[in-house]
Design a protein around this motif. Sequence first.
Motif, PDB file in Angstrom:
ATOM      1  N   PHE A 158       1.999  -9.181   1.118  1.00  0.00           N
ATOM      2  CA  PHE A 158       1.379 -10.132   2.042  1.00  0.00           C
ATOM      3  C   PHE A 158       2.297 -10.432   3.224  1.00  0.00           C
ATOM      4  N   GLN A 159       3.603 -10.560   2.950  1.00  0.00           N
ATOM      5  CA  GLN A 159       4.552 -10.846   4.028  1.00  0.00           C
ATOM      6  C   GLN A 159       4.566  -9.736   5.073  1.00  0.00           C
ATOM      7  N   VAL A 160       4.403  -8.497   4.622  1.00  0.00           N
ATOM      8  CA  VAL A 160       4.389  -7.372   5.563  1.00  0.00           C
ATOM      9  C   VAL A 160       3.034  -7.277   6.250  1.00  0.00           C
ATOM     10  N   ARG A 161       1.951  -7.518   5.520  1.00  0.00           N
ATOM     11  CA  ARG A 161       0.602  -7.440   6.107  1.00  0.00           C
ATOM     12  C   ARG A 161       0.404  -8.444   7.232  1.00  0.00           C
ATOM     13  N   LYS A 162       1.084  -9.593   7.150  1.00  0.00           N
ATOM     14  CA  LYS A 162       0.978 -10.582   8.215  1.00  0.00           C
ATOM     15  C   LYS A 162       1.539 -10.044   9.522  1.00  0.00           C
ATOM     16  N   ARG A 163       2.517  -9.155   9.437  1.00  0.00           N
ATOM     17  CA  ARG A 163       3.223  -8.695  10.628  1.00  0.00           C
ATOM     18  C   ARG A 163       2.811  -7.310  11.106  1.00  0.00           C
ATOM     19  N   VAL A 164       2.277  -6.496  10.211  1.00  0.00           N
ATOM     20  CA  VAL A 164       1.927  -5.121  10.558  1.00  0.00           C
ATOM     21  C   VAL A 164       0.413  -4.950  10.416  1.00  0.00           C
ATOM     22  N   PRO A 165      -0.270  -4.595  11.486  1.00  0.00           N
ATOM     23  CA  PRO A 165      -1.730  -4.433  11.386  1.00  0.00           C
ATOM     24  C   PRO A 165      -2.101  -3.121  10.690  1.00  0.00           C
ATOM     25  N   TYR A 166      -3.347  -3.064  10.252  1.00  0.00           N
ATOM     26  CA  TYR A 166      -3.879  -1.817   9.700  1.00  0.00           C
ATOM     27  C   TYR A 166      -3.941  -0.794  10.828  1.00  0.00           C
ATOM     28  N   ILE A 167      -3.532   0.417  10.554  1.00  0.00           N
ATOM     29  CA  ILE A 167      -3.578   1.481  11.553  1.00  0.00           C
ATOM     30  C   ILE A 167      -4.615   2.501  11.102  1.00  0.00           C
ATOM     31  N   GLY A 168      -5.730   2.506  11.778  1.00  0.00           N
ATOM     32  CA  GLY A 168      -6.793   3.432  11.416  1.00  0.00           C
ATOM     33  C   GLY A 168      -7.357   3.180  10.034  1.00  0.00           C
ATOM     34  N   GLY A 169      -7.341   1.938   9.592  1.00  0.00           N
ATOM     35  CA  GLY A 169      -7.868   1.599   8.278  1.00  0.00           C
ATOM     36  C   GLY A 169      -6.898   1.889   7.138  1.00  0.00           C
ATOM     37  N   ILE A 170      -5.659   2.233   7.474  1.00  0.00           N
ATOM     38  CA  ILE A 170      -4.660   2.537   6.452  1.00  0.00           C
ATOM     39  C   ILE A 170      -3.684   1.368   6.355  1.00  0.00           C
ATOM     40  N   ASP A 171      -3.467   0.914   5.130  1.00  0.00           N
ATOM     41  CA  ASP A 171      -2.531  -0.172   4.880  1.00  0.00           C
ATOM     42  C   ASP A 171      -1.138   0.429   4.671  1.00  0.00           C
ATOM     43  N   LEU A 172      -0.255   0.179   5.617  1.00  0.00           N
ATOM     44  CA  LEU A 172       1.098   0.716   5.535  1.00  0.00           C
ATOM     45  C   LEU A 172       2.076  -0.226   4.837  1.00  0.00           C
ATOM     46  N   SER A 173       1.602  -1.380   4.392  1.00  0.00           N
ATOM     47  CA  SER A 173       2.513  -2.361   3.805  1.00  0.00           C
ATOM     48  C   SER A 173       3.238  -1.848   2.552  1.00  0.00           C
TER      49      SER A 173
END
Length: 101
Positions: A56-71
Amino acid sequence: MYVFGYFLQALATVLDVVLTLAMIVVIARAVLSWVSPDPYNPIVRIINQFSEPMLFQVRKRVPYIGGIDLSPLIVLLIIMFLNNFLVATLERLAHQMIQGG
């Protein structure tokens, strides 16, 4: 000073185990995201409860790129960095204190 060296060595070992377990949990969460597991399964719930605060901490700062969760990838890289830098540094300091130089 050798007592503090042994303390640092023990701290490095515990930190290594905690980081390894965190890595396993994040990998398990990523694998579970590829299938649709039963959300009421106790193992799935435990994995989600342990991994979600980190992700969650990473998802707050990094958006989804092309529908892929990079967290999960970013969290794994952070864990690997901490394991290679922090644990190795603590072990080196501990060894120097124990050896007396």
